[in-house]
Structure formats: structure tokens, C-alpha cells
Motif scaffolding. Structure first.
Motif, short mmCIF file in Angstrom:
data_model
loop_
_atom_site.label_atom_id
_atom_site.label_comp_id
_atom_site.label_asym_id
_atom_site.label_seq_id
_atom_site.Cartn_x
_atom_site.Cartn_y
_atom_site.Cartn_z
N THR A 1 0.83 -1.21 0.00
CA THR A 1 0.00 0.00 0.00
C THR A 1 0.87 1.26 0.00
OG1 THR A 1 -1.79 -1.14 1.13
CG2 THR A 1 -1.77 1.26 1.28
N GLY A 2 0.55 2.16 -0.94
CA GLY A 2 1.23 3.45 -1.01
C GLY A 2 2.67 3.40 -1.50
N GLN A 3 3.07 2.31 -2.13
CA GLN A 3 4.46 2.16 -2.56
C GLN A 3 4.55 1.68 -4.01
OE1 GLN A 3 6.94 -0.08 0.17
NE2 GLN A 3 5.57 0.42 1.85
N ASN A 4 5.74 1.84 -4.54
CA ASN A 4 6.08 1.33 -5.87
C ASN A 4 5.18 1.88 -6.97
OD1 ASN A 4 8.04 -0.14 -4.52
ND2 ASN A 4 6.79 -1.97 -4.40
N PHE A 5 5.01 3.20 -6.96
CA PHE A 5 4.22 3.87 -7.99
C PHE A 5 5.05 4.02 -9.26
CE2 PHE A 5 1.20 6.56 -5.12
CZ PHE A 5 0.74 5.40 -4.52
N HIS A 6 4.36 4.18 -10.37
CA HIS A 6 5.01 4.49 -11.64
C HIS A 6 5.84 5.76 -11.46
CE1 HIS A 6 5.42 5.91 -15.79
NE2 HIS A 6 5.19 4.65 -16.16
N LYS A 7 7.00 5.83 -12.09
CA LYS A 7 7.92 6.96 -11.89
C LYS A 7 7.31 8.31 -12.27
CE LYS A 7 10.14 6.24 -16.33
NZ LYS A 7 11.32 5.77 -17.02
N LYS A 8 6.29 8.32 -13.13
CA LYS A 8 5.66 9.58 -13.54
C LYS A 8 4.37 9.87 -12.77
CE LYS A 8 7.63 9.86 -18.10
NZ LYS A 8 7.39 10.13 -19.51
N PHE A 9 4.12 9.10 -11.73
CA PHE A 9 2.91 9.29 -10.93
C PHE A 9 3.31 9.59 -9.50
CE2 PHE A 9 -0.93 7.36 -8.74
CZ PHE A 9 -1.77 8.40 -9.06
N CYS A 10 3.15 10.85 -9.10
CA CYS A 10 3.54 11.32 -7.76
C CYS A 10 2.39 12.10 -7.14
CB CYS A 10 4.78 12.19 -7.85
SG CYS A 10 6.17 11.41 -8.66
N PRO A 11 1.30 11.45 -6.77
CA PRO A 11 0.19 12.18 -6.16
C PRO A 11 0.63 12.83 -4.86
CG PRO A 11 -0.11 9.82 -5.93
CD PRO A 11 1.08 10.01 -6.80
N GLU A 12 0.06 13.97 -4.58
CA GLU A 12 0.43 14.73 -3.38
C GLU A 12 -0.45 14.39 -2.19
OE1 GLU A 12 1.99 18.56 -5.96
OE2 GLU A 12 0.07 18.69 -4.94
N LEU A 13 -1.56 13.73 -2.43
CA LEU A 13 -2.48 13.36 -1.35
C LEU A 13 -2.81 11.88 -1.43
CD1 LEU A 13 -4.97 16.35 -1.77
CD2 LEU A 13 -3.26 16.10 0.04
N THR A 14 -2.95 11.26 -0.28
CA THR A 14 -3.39 9.87 -0.22
C THR A 14 -4.91 9.83 -0.30
OG1 THR A 14 -3.68 9.83 2.17
CG2 THR A 14 -1.44 9.35 1.33
N LEU B 1 -10.24 12.04 1.43
CA LEU B 1 -11.54 11.82 2.07
C LEU B 1 -11.69 12.67 3.33
CD1 LEU B 1 -11.66 7.97 1.53
CD2 LEU B 1 -13.23 9.64 0.52
N THR B 2 -10.60 12.87 4.06
CA THR B 2 -10.63 13.69 5.26
C THR B 2 -10.85 15.17 4.92
OG1 THR B 2 -9.25 12.14 6.48
CG2 THR B 2 -9.30 14.42 7.29
N LEU B 3 -10.19 15.64 3.87
CA LEU B 3 -10.35 17.03 3.46
C LEU B 3 -11.78 17.31 2.98
CD1 LEU B 3 -7.01 17.62 1.58
CD2 LEU B 3 -7.78 18.81 3.63
N GLY B 4 -12.36 16.35 2.29
CA GLY B 4 -13.70 16.51 1.74
C GLY B 4 -13.67 16.60 0.23
#
Length: 176
Positions: free
Chosen positions: A32-45, A50-53
Motif C-alpha cells: 500500500t502506497g508504494q512502488n508507484f510508476h515513476k511519472k505518478f507522484c500524487p500529493e495526497l493519499t 476523504l478527510t479534506l472533503g
């Protein structure tokens, strides 16, 4: 709900039964939350989003058993209806699912769209649709440039709809 271990020794099977999918199966092949594609760097989980709304609190309210319960612990949800007041910026910043379908943006394995894909990707699923979704996410960052061009730094009252849309694509528009 199974929790993906920090280091997967073998794929974890997830079976989905909710209002939009019955018997859909996928496997978690990455931690979970690891080994993303090198061009995919989301700033929020997904949990942060969901917490922000996001999505008027209605998005995936029937899917809480599919993902870790911690993702929903502080989530701003409304089981009855879509309520834009639950969005961080209190505005509607999304199009109906029917528009997404008409434009061909929905993959049948993720009938709720990009955020569902992202939740599953973050959780550890890898899928043949990943590159298309990552491309779509990368294209959305043009909205960050619009904020930087048209708003004073951290003026959260400037372009709230655009800021909300960025949150819904895992970009942190609060610090721009």
C-alpha cells in the motif's frame, strides 16, 4: 477488510461487492502506497482526500469494506446524497458520472472513475489501465499553473472550484 502487508510475499485477493460491482476480483501486488510508476507522484493519499472533503461526501460510501478502515476514520461522508458543502472548498467541482461515461473516461473495472482507480492503485492493485489514468492525472496539473498565474500565494478564496477539482485529483491545492 484485509490490509495489504508492507511487503507482499504473494498477491492478496480482494473481492468487491458493492452497489456498482458484484463479484469483481482484483489482486494487491504492491505494498500500500508504494512502488508507484515513476511519472505518478500524487500529493495526497486517498485517506487525506476523504478527510479534506471530496466529491460531496457521497463517493464510494458503499465501498468502505473494500479499503482499510483508517481511510474512512475522519472522512467527510454523506450516505444520503451528494452534498457540496462537505467538500473542502464547499463547492461543486465535478461532473456527473454520466458525463464521464459519455466521454469514455470510465474503465469497466473502475465504474466510479478516476478516484476509484486511484484508491485501488494506492492500495496495491496494478492494472492494464494504469498508464492511461496516470496520463490523465498528469494532464490535470495544468490547473496548478492556472492558480499560480491568477492567485496570490495561498489565497484559498481564489478559484475555489479549481482548487477543489485539484484536491479530487490528489493534488494539494492548499499550499498554492
Amino acid at each position: 477488510m484485509p490490509t495489504a502487508p508492507s511487503a507482499l510475499k504473494s498477491p492478496v485477493k480482494i473481492v468487491v461487492n458493492d452497489l456498482m460491482q458484484s463479484g469483481y476480483t482484483y489482486y494487491l501486488t504492491e505494498p500500500t502506497g508504494q512502488n508507484f510508476h515513476k511519472k505518478f507522484c500524487p500529493e495526497l493519499t486517498p485517506a487525506q482526500m476523504l478527510t479534506l472533503g471530496v466529491f460531496g461526501g457521497k463517493y464510494m460510501t458503499d465501498c468502505t469494506k473494500e479499503f482499510p478502515s483508517a481511510w474512512f476514520a475522519q472522512a467527510r461522508l454523506c450516505h444520503q446524497k451528494h452534498d457540496p458543502k462537505l467538500n473542502y472548498f464547499g463547492v461543486l467541482a465535478s461532473q456527473p458520472l454520466s458525463v464521464w461515461r459519455a466521454k469514455g473516461w470510465i474503465h469497466p473495472d473502475d465504474p466510479r472513475g478516476w478516484f476509484q482507480w486511484y484508491c485501488r492503485y494506492y492500495f496495491g492493485r496494478r492494472h492494464r489501465d494504469d498508464l492511461r489514468q496516470i496520463y490523465r492525472w498528469r494532464q490535470f496539473n495544468r490547473h496548478l499553473a492556472q492558480l499560480r498565474k491568477n492567485c496570490l500565494p495561498q489565497d484559498l478564496n481564489c478559484r475555489p472550484k479549481q482548487r477543489q477539482a485539484l484536491l479530487q485529483w490528489a493534488y494539494n491545492s492548499l499550499g498554492v
